[in-house]
Design a protein around this motif. Structure first.
Motif, PDB file in Angstrom:
ATOM      1  N   TYR B 144      52.596  33.004  36.929  1.00  0.00           N
ATOM      2  CA  TYR B 144      52.397  34.619  37.658  1.00  0.00           C
ATOM      3  C   TYR B 144      52.428  33.988  39.154  1.00  0.00           C
ATOM      4  N   GLU B 204      49.727  43.606  30.474  1.00  0.00           N
ATOM      5  CA  GLU B 204      48.603  42.598  29.776  1.00  0.00           C
ATOM      6  C   GLU B 204      48.804  41.353  29.976  1.00  0.00           C
ATOM      7  N   ARG B 206      49.977  39.539  32.124  1.00  0.00           N
ATOM      8  CA  ARG B 206      49.546  39.270  33.637  1.00  0.00           C
ATOM      9  C   ARG B 206      48.017  39.050  33.450  1.00  0.00           C
ATOM     10  N   SER B 207      47.641  39.777  32.915  1.00  0.00           N
ATOM     11  CA  SER B 207      46.018  39.634  33.220  1.00  0.00           C
ATOM     12  C   SER B 207      45.405  38.574  32.190  1.00  0.00           C
ATOM     13  N   LEU B 208      46.163  37.861  31.263  1.00  0.00           N
ATOM     14  CA  LEU B 208      45.982  36.950  30.271  1.00  0.00           C
ATOM     15  C   LEU B 208      45.752  35.499  30.809  1.00  0.00           C
ATOM     16  N   GLN B 212      43.442  30.189  37.545  1.00  0.00           N
ATOM     17  CA  GLN B 212      44.071  30.393  38.804  1.00  0.00           C
ATOM     18  C   GLN B 212      44.480  29.474  39.552  1.00  0.00           C
TER      19      GLN B 212
END
Lengths: 284, 342
Positions: B144, B204, B206-208, B212
């Motif tokens: 991402y 979803e 993308r949020s998993l 970072q």
């Protein structure tokens, strides 16, 4: 499975052979090879600019990038002055007239003889065996003498016996349209010319930056000490051209060896202005 | 208009069998010891694709092999002569992860922007790429951050999304549409519910991500010099110069060229992967090395995170995370960016 010959294989050299060898330096470390192509059609297509280089291939040993010492007007073969340094150049030095080798090129950009250099006074500064592509360039300038202003050549070597192209320098000395300064590092028997390192001679000659461009090739230490006297004389970094040497493999901007920041020395260079080199990391 | 279809999971193998009837087929396969690798499959009778996890190696070796002959040569009375042959077959790549497709898009820039590399270009032109969007990124993943996943907009002929008992299949170019048409028996129409589910899964996914990695911040810091210069000495000390990161990286395309003689009169010129962390990478024949050994890794990260962005408008990292698993010095891409941005 289909098997076609790859016709656009840009890693393929031209088949060539050595037609003549001149031992240039007293220690035998520098030889000039005159190379002719086996296929006349390959040679007919060959065109290069002064300052470009080519990959020389020795069967079983590999390839090495070498500056083209002959001018585009010398159409009886290519000249390469080769320093014996690594695997390929050592093999080359052991080859005799008639031996077969490969030539891949021309590669790189060359000096802008048809662009920025046109109409300018040209100052050529060279040290050691780095005069090779500058020989090509000087011959080009002389062939098109009317397109350029004053031509000044400052060239130095360790000893008289290490000077390249001695016979040609004797001819150039006789001309009144070149200001020639040939120097050696220390006094030597029988030498009646200039004595001193290239930067000292540059300082004495003190070439004017007015409407001028400088083309500099030589060992890093020579280039480093040549810049201060030029700066003192008022030279700007965009008036100074340098030709770089980096380790290269493909020669066409793919393999990554010669990259320095955003550029490939082989494809974007080897000739750059000092002003441009100031903008990239010093990985050359 | 690019099309969308549904492919039932039961239909995958029959579809692949038909599609690859006259082509080579490469897909992720689970091996004896449990690792998953992209491999050439000769028969779908006893091998099924394993799409459960990211394959250990990217697709790089299929487009740019670790070692390949760029020509053969002969010497002798007839001179020094050369020969090359094209052995490229049309190939279907099935189940390719988004990061690996992005790796190919990056290699396209290096090998095809000109001068064109003839070997890469032949393989690329004969490749049909069927991608697999990632519903569940793995621990090491950060695609991402480099905008190279988990779902792609371009770069594939077809892209699959797992909807449970079926795949949502979207075409990425005309050739994808042509596959839908030629093999229409295997596909069904998409319902509104399928569309919704696919959209929901892409959000979803993308949020998993668990990791970072601030590639954008890293670029800006390298640009402005807003970081502690001591970081270079630190990473140099931790690098063992094994070249593993370059080997495993889908975008590391540096190579060397050398001759491999068979005997006095014949041999091959080979190109092989090289790594910029190897000591001889920038060293010249005379012994001079313009990149001191302690700066090799700095040059590598500057290249990927900064100069690639400047030159090609894209980062040289696709966030696959393989170097995270590979580097035993703990200075993989993710760790370096964390250090730089801390």
């Amino acid at each position: 499975m289909k098997k076609d010959n790859i016709l656009d294989n840009n890693y393929l050299p031209f088949a060539a052979r050595i037609e003549d060898i001149v031992i240039e330096s007293e220690d035998g470390s520098l030889k000039t090879f005159k190379i002719v192509f086996e296929d006349e059609a390959d040679w007919e297509k060959w065109r290069h600019e002064p300052g470009q280089f080519a990959m020389l291939s020795v069967a079983g040993k590999g390839e090495a990038p070498i500056g083209i010492a002959s001018s585009p007007y010398e159409r009886d073969g290519l000249l390469f002055t080769v320093n014996r340094a690594g695997v390929v150049t050592t093999a080359l030095h052991e080859m005799a007239v008639g031996a077969r080798l490969g030539v891949r090129g021309p590669l790189g950009n060359g000096f802008p003889v048809d662009g920025d250099l046109k109409g300018k006074n040209i100052v050529i500064i060279a040290g050691g065996f780095a005069f090779t592509t500058l020989r090509a360039t000087l011959l080009y300038l002389l062939e098109n003498r009317g397109d350029f202003g004053d031509i000044t050549v400052i060239y130095g070597a360790r000893t008289p016996g290490m000077l390249l192209y001695r016979n040609e320098f004797l001819d150039w000395e006789k001309r009144d349209d070149i200001n020639l300064y040939v120097t050696i590092d220390r006094e030597a028997e029988g030498w009646h010319g200039l004595v001193g390192f290239v930067p000292q001679i540059v300082s004495q000659v003190n070439p004017s930056p007015e409407g001028a461009r400088a083309l500099i090739c030589g060992p890093p230490i020579m280039i480093k000490f040549t810049m201060p006297p030029l700066e003192k004389a008022g030279w700007q970094d965009n008036q100074v051209y340098l030709s770089l040497e980096n380790r290269m493999k493909c020669g066409i901007g793919i393999c990554g060896h010669c990259s320095s920041g955003p550029i490939y020395v082989c494809k974007d260079g080897p000739v750059f202005t000092r002003a441009f080199l100031n903008t990239i990391p010093q990985e050359y | 208009m690019l099309k969308k279809k549904i492919l039932k999971k039961d239909h995958v193998v029959p579809f692949l069998r038909r599609l690859s009837r006259d082509k080579r087929l490469i897909m992720p396969v689970k091996r004896e010891r449990g690792e998953v690798l992209y491999e050439e499959v000769n028969s779908l009778d006893d091998t099924v694709p394993d799409l459960s996890r990211q394959p250990q190696e990217s697709l790089k070796p299929f487009f740019f092999p670790q070692e390949e002959t760029i020509f053969t040569y002969k010497t002798g009375d007839n001179g020094y002569s050369f020969n090359t042959v094209d052995e490229t077959d049309e190939t279907v790549f099935f189940g390719v992860r988004s990061c690996d497709i992005s790796g190919i898009l990056y290699m396209d820039v290096i090998f095809l922007r000109g001068p064109i590399d003839p070997f890469y270009s032949r393989r690329r032109n004969k490749a049909i790429i069927i991608g697999m969007a990632c519903n569940e990124p793995e621990d090491k993943c950060f695609c991402y951050a480099s905008r190279s996943g988990p779902f792609l907009e371009v770069g594939f002929d077809l892209q699959l999304t797992d909807l449970g008992n079926r795949y949502f299949v979207e075409s990425g170019r005309a050739r994808g549409d042509a596959i839908f048409e030629e093999f229409s028996l295997f596909f069904q129409e998409v319902t509104e519910e399928d569309e919704k589910l696919r959209y929901q899964l892409s959000l979803e996914a993308r949020s998993l991500f668990k990791r970072q990695v601030y590639l954008e911040t890293a670029f800006n810091r390298l640009k402005t010099g807003d970081f502690d210069e001591k970081i270079w000495a630190h990473i140099a000390k931790r690098c063992d110069r094994c070249g593993g990161c370059a080997h495993i990286c889908p975008t590391c395309t540096c190579f060397t060229i050398f001759d491999s003689p068979i005997d006095e009169t014949q041999g091959e010129r080979i190109r092989a992967w090289d790594a910029c962390t190897h000591e001889g990478f920038t060293r010249m024949a005379g012994g001079h090395n313009p990149v001191p050994p302690e700066d090799a890794l700095k040059r590598r990260f500057m290249h990927k995170l900064y100069y690639d962005r400047l030159s090609f408008k894209r980062s040289g990292c696709v966030g696959c995370g393989r170097c995270v698993d590979m580097c035993f010095g703990g200075i993989d891409m993710a760790s370096f960016v964390r250090l730089l941005c801390s």
